[in-house]
Design a protein around this motif. Structure first.
Motif, PDB file in Angstrom:
ATOM      1  N   GLY A 388       0.787  -1.237   0.000  1.00 54.29           N
ATOM      2  CA  GLY A 388       0.000   0.000   0.000  1.00 54.29           C
ATOM      3  C   GLY A 388       0.811   1.274   0.000  1.00 54.29           C
ATOM      4  O   GLY A 388       0.235   2.369   0.083  1.00 54.29           O
ATOM      5  N   THR A 389       2.123   1.196  -0.115  1.00 55.18           N
ATOM      6  CA  THR A 389       2.957   2.409  -0.091  1.00 55.18           C
ATOM      7  C   THR A 389       3.054   3.085  -1.457  1.00 55.18           C
ATOM      8  O   THR A 389       3.573   4.199  -1.560  1.00 55.18           O
ATOM      9  CB  THR A 389       4.374   2.094   0.413  1.00 55.18           C
ATOM     10  OG1 THR A 389       4.901   0.988  -0.335  1.00 55.18           O
ATOM     11  CG2 THR A 389       4.369   1.746   1.888  1.00 55.18           C
ATOM     12  N   GLY A 390       2.567   2.430  -2.518  1.00 57.03           N
ATOM     13  CA  GLY A 390       2.582   3.046  -3.848  1.00 57.03           C
ATOM     14  C   GLY A 390       3.695   2.550  -4.734  1.00 57.03           C
ATOM     15  O   GLY A 390       4.182   3.298  -5.587  1.00 57.03           O
ATOM     16  N   LYS A 391       4.060   1.276  -4.589  1.00 62.26           N
ATOM     17  CA  LYS A 391       5.160   0.740  -5.394  1.00 62.26           C
ATOM     18  C   LYS A 391       4.810   0.711  -6.888  1.00 62.26           C
ATOM     19  O   LYS A 391       5.636   1.039  -7.731  1.00 62.26           O
ATOM     20  CB  LYS A 391       5.535  -0.659  -4.890  1.00 62.26           C
ATOM     21  CG  LYS A 391       6.065  -0.672  -3.454  1.00 62.26           C
ATOM     22  CD  LYS A 391       6.603  -2.032  -3.049  1.00 62.26           C
ATOM     23  CE  LYS A 391       5.511  -3.074  -2.889  1.00 62.26           C
ATOM     24  NZ  LYS A 391       4.579  -2.776  -1.768  1.00 62.26           N
ATOM     25  N   GLU A 392       3.563   0.309  -7.205  1.00 65.91           N
ATOM     26  CA  GLU A 392       3.189   0.287  -8.626  1.00 65.91           C
ATOM     27  C   GLU A 392       3.109   1.703  -9.193  1.00 65.91           C
ATOM     28  O   GLU A 392       3.416   1.938 -10.360  1.00 65.91           O
ATOM     29  CB  GLU A 392       1.860  -0.434  -8.838  1.00 65.91           C
ATOM     30  CG  GLU A 392       1.498  -0.520 -10.323  1.00 65.91           C
ATOM     31  CD  GLU A 392       0.321  -1.425 -10.623  1.00 65.91           C
ATOM     32  OE1 GLU A 392      -0.143  -1.400 -11.782  1.00 65.91           O
ATOM     33  OE2 GLU A 392      -0.142  -2.151  -9.714  1.00 65.91           O
ATOM     34  N   LEU A 393       2.711   2.662  -8.388  1.00 58.50           N
ATOM     35  CA  LEU A 393       2.690   4.058  -8.817  1.00 58.50           C
ATOM     36  C   LEU A 393       4.090   4.508  -9.228  1.00 58.50           C
ATOM     37  O   LEU A 393       4.280   5.148 -10.266  1.00 58.50           O
ATOM     38  CB  LEU A 393       2.156   4.932  -7.678  1.00 58.50           C
ATOM     39  CG  LEU A 393       1.923   6.417  -7.974  1.00 58.50           C
ATOM     40  CD1 LEU A 393       0.860   6.589  -9.040  1.00 58.50           C
ATOM     41  CD2 LEU A 393       1.523   7.150  -6.710  1.00 58.50           C
ATOM     42  N   PHE A 394       5.075   4.146  -8.424  1.00 60.16           N
ATOM     43  CA  PHE A 394       6.471   4.454  -8.751  1.00 60.16           C
ATOM     44  C   PHE A 394       6.885   3.745 -10.033  1.00 60.16           C
ATOM     45  O   PHE A 394       7.550   4.333 -10.893  1.00 60.16           O
ATOM     46  CB  PHE A 394       7.388   4.045  -7.597  1.00 60.16           C
ATOM     47  CG  PHE A 394       7.664   5.140  -6.616  1.00 60.16           C
ATOM     48  CD1 PHE A 394       8.840   5.868  -6.664  1.00 60.16           C
ATOM     49  CD2 PHE A 394       6.749   5.452  -5.632  1.00 60.16           C
ATOM     50  CE1 PHE A 394       9.103   6.881  -5.758  1.00 60.16           C
ATOM     51  CE2 PHE A 394       6.985   6.458  -4.712  1.00 60.16           C
ATOM     52  CZ  PHE A 394       8.173   7.178  -4.777  1.00 60.16           C
ATOM     53  N   ALA A 395       6.509   2.482 -10.164  1.00 60.72           N
ATOM     54  CA  ALA A 395       6.891   1.705 -11.342  1.00 60.72           C
ATOM     55  C   ALA A 395       6.328   2.344 -12.614  1.00 60.72           C
ATOM     56  O   ALA A 395       7.028   2.465 -13.630  1.00 60.72           O
ATOM     57  CB  ALA A 395       6.397   0.270 -11.200  1.00 60.72           C
ATOM     58  N   GLN A 396       5.054   2.750 -12.572  1.00 61.97           N
ATOM     59  CA  GLN A 396       4.451   3.379 -13.736  1.00 61.97           C
ATOM     60  C   GLN A 396       5.111   4.716 -14.053  1.00 61.97           C
ATOM     61  O   GLN A 396       5.320   5.067 -15.222  1.00 61.97           O
ATOM     62  CB  GLN A 396       2.951   3.561 -13.509  1.00 61.97           C
ATOM     63  CG  GLN A 396       2.164   2.263 -13.487  1.00 61.97           C
ATOM     64  CD  GLN A 396       0.678   2.487 -13.682  1.00 61.97           C
ATOM     65  OE1 GLN A 396       0.267   3.443 -14.336  1.00 61.97           O
ATOM     66  NE2 GLN A 396      -0.128   1.596 -13.132  1.00 61.97           N
ATOM     67  N   ALA A 397       5.432   5.477 -13.007  1.00 56.58           N
ATOM     68  CA  ALA A 397       6.086   6.779 -13.215  1.00 56.58           C
ATOM     69  C   ALA A 397       7.455   6.596 -13.866  1.00 56.58           C
ATOM     70  O   ALA A 397       7.834   7.360 -14.768  1.00 56.58           O
ATOM     71  CB  ALA A 397       6.224   7.515 -11.887  1.00 56.58           C
ATOM     72  N   ILE A 398       8.200   5.594 -13.417  1.00 55.58           N
ATOM     73  CA  ILE A 398       9.521   5.311 -14.014  1.00 55.58           C
ATOM     74  C   ILE A 398       9.359   4.959 -15.481  1.00 55.58           C
ATOM     75  O   ILE A 398      10.101   5.439 -16.350  1.00 55.58           O
ATOM     76  CB  ILE A 398      10.229   4.175 -13.240  1.00 55.58           C
ATOM     77  CG1 ILE A 398      10.629   4.662 -11.837  1.00 55.58           C
ATOM     78  CG2 ILE A 398      11.459   3.680 -13.996  1.00 55.58           C
ATOM     79  CD1 ILE A 398      11.128   3.567 -10.928  1.00 55.58           C
ATOM     80  N   TYR A 560      -2.709   7.615  14.387  1.00 57.38           N
ATOM     81  CA  TYR A 560      -2.931   6.263  13.882  1.00 57.38           C
ATOM     82  C   TYR A 560      -1.673   5.749  13.173  1.00 57.38           C
ATOM     83  O   TYR A 560      -0.896   6.520  12.602  1.00 57.38           O
ATOM     84  CB  TYR A 560      -4.120   6.275  12.925  1.00 57.38           C
ATOM     85  CG  TYR A 560      -4.569   4.920  12.459  1.00 57.38           C
ATOM     86  CD1 TYR A 560      -4.970   3.939  13.376  1.00 57.38           C
ATOM     87  CD2 TYR A 560      -4.597   4.602  11.105  1.00 57.38           C
ATOM     88  CE1 TYR A 560      -5.389   2.688  12.934  1.00 57.38           C
ATOM     89  CE2 TYR A 560      -5.023   3.368  10.657  1.00 57.38           C
ATOM     90  CZ  TYR A 560      -5.417   2.408  11.583  1.00 57.38           C
ATOM     91  OH  TYR A 560      -5.828   1.173  11.154  1.00 57.38           O
ATOM     92  N   SER A 561      -1.461   4.436  13.190  1.00 59.28           N
ATOM     93  CA  SER A 561      -0.220   3.855  12.655  1.00 59.28           C
ATOM     94  C   SER A 561      -0.296   3.510  11.167  1.00 59.28           C
ATOM     95  O   SER A 561       0.731   3.233  10.551  1.00 59.28           O
ATOM     96  CB  SER A 561       0.145   2.588  13.436  1.00 59.28           C
ATOM     97  OG  SER A 561      -0.904   1.634  13.351  1.00 59.28           O
ATOM     98  N   TRP A 562      -1.485   3.455  10.571  1.00 61.90           N
ATOM     99  CA  TRP A 562      -1.680   3.195   9.155  1.00 61.90           C
ATOM    100  C   TRP A 562      -0.959   1.948   8.647  1.00 61.90           C
ATOM    101  O   TRP A 562      -0.062   2.041   7.789  1.00 61.90           O
ATOM    102  CB  TRP A 562      -1.259   4.405   8.316  1.00 61.90           C
ATOM    103  CG  TRP A 562      -2.052   5.640   8.620  1.00 61.90           C
ATOM    104  CD1 TRP A 562      -1.642   6.723   9.328  1.00 61.90           C
ATOM    105  CD2 TRP A 562      -3.417   5.889   8.243  1.00 61.90           C
ATOM    106  NE1 TRP A 562      -2.665   7.644   9.438  1.00 61.90           N
ATOM    107  CE2 TRP A 562      -3.775   7.157   8.769  1.00 61.90           C
ATOM    108  CE3 TRP A 562      -4.375   5.171   7.522  1.00 61.90           C
ATOM    109  CZ2 TRP A 562      -5.023   7.720   8.598  1.00 61.90           C
ATOM    110  CZ3 TRP A 562      -5.620   5.731   7.351  1.00 61.90           C
ATOM    111  CH2 TRP A 562      -5.943   6.985   7.880  1.00 61.90           C
ATOM    112  N   PRO A 563      -1.319   0.790   9.117  1.00 57.56           N
ATOM    113  CA  PRO A 563      -0.678  -0.437   8.624  1.00 57.56           C
ATOM    114  C   PRO A 563      -0.941  -0.687   7.140  1.00 57.56           C
ATOM    115  O   PRO A 563      -0.150  -1.353   6.471  1.00 57.56           O
ATOM    116  CB  PRO A 563      -1.309  -1.534   9.489  1.00 57.56           C
ATOM    117  CG  PRO A 563      -2.594  -0.951   9.988  1.00 57.56           C
ATOM    118  CD  PRO A 563      -2.326   0.505  10.160  1.00 57.56           C
ATOM    119  N   GLY A 564      -2.069  -0.164   6.613  1.00 55.51           N
ATOM    120  CA  GLY A 564      -2.376  -0.335   5.191  1.00 55.51           C
ATOM    121  C   GLY A 564      -1.859   0.785   4.314  1.00 55.51           C
ATOM    122  O   GLY A 564      -2.095   0.796   3.097  1.00 55.51           O
ATOM    123  N   ASN A 565      -1.177   1.763   4.924  1.00 58.69           N
ATOM    124  CA  ASN A 565      -0.523   2.851   4.209  1.00 58.69           C
ATOM    125  C   ASN A 565      -1.491   3.647   3.328  1.00 58.69           C
ATOM    126  O   ASN A 565      -2.614   3.904   3.737  1.00 58.69           O
ATOM    127  CB  ASN A 565       0.665   2.309   3.411  1.00 58.69           C
ATOM    128  CG  ASN A 565       1.749   1.801   4.332  1.00 58.69           C
ATOM    129  OD1 ASN A 565       2.385   2.581   5.033  1.00 58.69           O
ATOM    130  ND2 ASN A 565       1.948   0.484   4.379  1.00 58.69           N
TER     131      ASN A 565
END
Length: 665
Positions: A388-398, A560-565
């Motif tokens: 949930g941190t946005g790894k695919e978002l980064f991949a698409q941006a790259i 809140y700790s946001w485990p799901g980011n």
């Protein structure tokens, strides 16, 4: 006589001076000594004298008063570098015309500072005695009426003769100046000047300088046109290289006079060709020859055809031609070659770019900066971050910032595909490879992503036996479909992502070390939301721009700790939007699980606080008992009653007598 030294050896005696010279001198003397204005003073000169008086210039000055130091002079020359480069050779040609007539040719900048000077030795030496040399300020505000300063002040050609000069130092000379204007902006950039002894005054001097200045302006205009053409050529080249299609420009003979890198890559054209290549000589375009003939003749062509372009294989190519017309005449043709995407691949495109990534936390900006640096390269990238941190978002941006941005982007979740199907899904299979296999076989994801980017999410969950196949793909750039005998070459960039510690998996024999090193060329850690809480408000405004968050909600979000980011934050905001009323979302709209978690965290914090408080109270009591003679004194030291001391001792299991005995020991 000291004030009359300028050009003294070549000036006329009063008996030989012309009537005109005597009149000029008489007018000057009457004006500056008696305040009388003669009727035959030229209006331009009189206006300049009056301005010079307002500037408090001394009319009896015998030398120029302001000279640039070396630093300022070099700076001014640098600022006028382009003009000087053009004017210097022109001044040399102009000086050849007047050489031997005791003349000086000078160029000054737009403030009247002389930057370049050429002259006969005799007059140049005499001029130097009054500081007229390179670096001298001849601005009207500093030295009064003179052809350079007055010409710049009025913006037109000016001739000043003898005693028309404001300062007595130049009464034995004549000067003619013409301003030089930038042909693009019409702003004055400097002045060209011809100087001579008074006895050689001639009205043609002004005409000569004026003509020379106009010639310089034309030269500057031509130079500007060259620069403009250079700029247009560079802009045109940049525009050609910025498009994702292949572009070729042909002359009327069908010769290629320019093409961009996309066309070069597509048709395998040489980067630099000594001769002009004819479009008919490109074998890969042979199936399109009849359409190309029409395009060269000036017809506008639009045709789509499937071509075999090794090593890329069969591709759908859309050819479009446009005529180049000048004055209605057809002088050439532009060809545009566009690879069209099959229907099944149209959806395999990256939707996001770096502008889609939101966050200003320092650690997060570091991840963005690293991703931007690696994007234009073809290196493998490993994105490391929690779910949930946005790894695919980064991949698409790259991918969107890479040279492959017009090609497919495929995302595969390695943990979501059944183990028995993952090999065929990634690498495809041939006809009859296994029972129930589709007739004719099927392309795998790697082949479908050829020339593009494949994103392997949750790479840490990939089975070990499949890791071997992936390693070969990365090293050999080829795949072997299930059931196939021969391999297929592919060109794919791999971006992998994981929420595991891959090196730990290597140590546990769950991940291949060689694959780890192959994937980990560039590793980009993406911080979880709990480590970039300063971005929460910005993210909330981005995800839910139509609503505002109350201070209570923001405080809850920060705690809140946001485990799901990011995925969890977006989900929570969507829920709150449905449940909340009004423009501002209140804490009542928070999901119940989130409220419960915050309450538990609060209780844990209270318990922890109580534990620290109790420990501190116990230690303080022991110290007070040891340092005081009686329980009463200890109570007064602690600021409580004696009964409270006895109660604390009972609660914390402290034996007062024993503690006091330890003190005595």
């Amino acid at each position: 006589m000291g004030n009359d030294r300028f050009f003294l050896q070549h000036s006329y005696s009063s008996s030989r001076a012309s009537v005109r010279e005597r009149t000029l001198q008489w007018n000057w003397t009457n004006f500056f000594r008696k305040g009388k204005v003669a009727a035959d003073i030229r209006p331009m000169i009189l206006d300049s004298w009056k301005r010079s008086e307002q500037y408090a210039v001394d009319p009896f000055e015998t030398k120029a008063t302001v000279i640039c130091d070396d630093y300022e002079l070099e700076k001014r020359k640098e600022n006028n570098k382009e003009a000087l480069t053009l004017i210097r050779p022109f001044m040399e040609d102009l000086f050849e015309i007047v050489e031997g007539t005791n003349s000086i040719i000078a160029f000054s900048d737009n403030e009247g500072v002389v930057l370049e000077l050429q002259g006969d030795n005799d007059i140049t030496i005499n001029a130097t005695s009054t500081n007229f040399k390179v670096g001298v300020h001849m601005n009207e505000k500093l030295i009064g009426t003179n052809s350079i300063g007055t010409s710049l002040a009025l913006g037109r050609p000016v001739q000043v003769v003898g005693a028309e000069h404001y300062c007595k130092a130049w009464h034995t000379s004549h000067c003619s100046s013409a301003p030089i204007k930038d042909p693009c902006t019409n702003e004055v950039i400097g002045a060209l000047t011809l100087i001579g002894y008074l006895r050689s005054t001639h009205p043609h001097s002004l005409a000569l300088v004026k003509t020379a200045a106009e010639t310089v302006v034309r030269l500057l205009e031509q130079q500007g046109l060259k620069h403009e053409q250079y700029m247009i050529n560079n802009y045109f080249s940049a525009a050609m290289e910025s498009v994702s299609d292949g572009v070729l420009i042909l002359n009327r003979s069908g010769e290629i006079i320019r093409y961009n890198q996309v066309a070069s890559h597509l048709l395998k054209l040489p980067a630099h060709e000594q001769r002009k290549l004819k479009i008919h000589e490109i074998e890969k375009l042979t199936p399109l020859q009849k359409h190309l003939d029409k395009a060269i003749q000036g017809d506008e062509v639009i045709i789509q055809k499937t071509l075999e372009l090794p090593p890329e294989g069969r591709i759908n190519l859309l050819l479009t031609s446009r005529r180049i017309l000048v004055g209605g005449d057809h002088i050439g043709t532009i060809l545009i070659l566009k690879k069209t995407v099959p229907n099944e691949l149209r959806t395999m495109r990256a939707k996001y770019s770096f502008s889609s990534i939101v966050g200003k936390a320092k650690s997060f900006e570091g991840a963005i900066h690293l991703a931007k640096r690696v994007a234009p390269t073809d290196k493998s990238v490993l994105l490391v971050g929690e779910s949930g941190t946005g790894k695919e978002l980064f991949a698409q941006a790259i991918h969107s910032e890479s040279l492959r941005k017009t090609e497919p982007f495929l995302a595969i979740n390695c943990s979501a595909i059944p183990k028995e199907l993952i090999t065929s899904e990634l690498f495809g299979y041939v006809d009859g490879a296994f029972t129930n296999a589709s007739r004719g076989g099927k392309k795998g994801k790697f082949e479908a992503a050829d020339r593009g980017t494949i994103f392997l999410d949750e790479i840490g969950d990939m089975p070990l036996d499949l890791q071997t196949h992936l390693l070969r793909v990365l090293e050999e750039q080829e795949i072997t479909p299930v059931g196939a005998i021969q391999s297929k070459p592919i060109d794919v960039r791999v971006i992998a992502a994981t929420n595991h510690d891959l090196f730990k998996l290597v140590q546990e024999k769950k991940f291949r070390l060689d694959l780890f090193y192959r994937l980990n060329v560039i590793s980009i850690p993406i911080p979880p939301l709990r480590k970039r809480k300063e971005d929460i408000k910005l993210l909330a405004e981005t995800f839910l721009p139509t609503k505002k968050l109350s201070n209570d909600v923001l405080e809850s979000f920060y705690l809140y700790s946001w485990p799901g980011n990011l995925r969890e934050l977006k989900n929570v905001l969507e829920q709150m939007e449905l449940l909340g009323d009004g423009e501002e979302l209140e804490a009542e709209a928070l999901p119940s699980y989130m409220k419960n978690q915050l309450e538990e965290d609060d209780q844990e914090d209270n318990t922890l606080y109580q534990s620290y408080a109790d420990q501190t109270k116990k230690e303080s009591l022991i110290i007070a008992l040891k340092e005081n003679k009686s329980v009463g004194a200890a109570a007064r030291r602690l600021g409580v009653s004696s009964s409270t001391v006895y109660r604390w001792a009972q609660v914390y299991g402290i034996e007062i007598k024993k503690v006091r005995d330890e003190k005595k020991i």
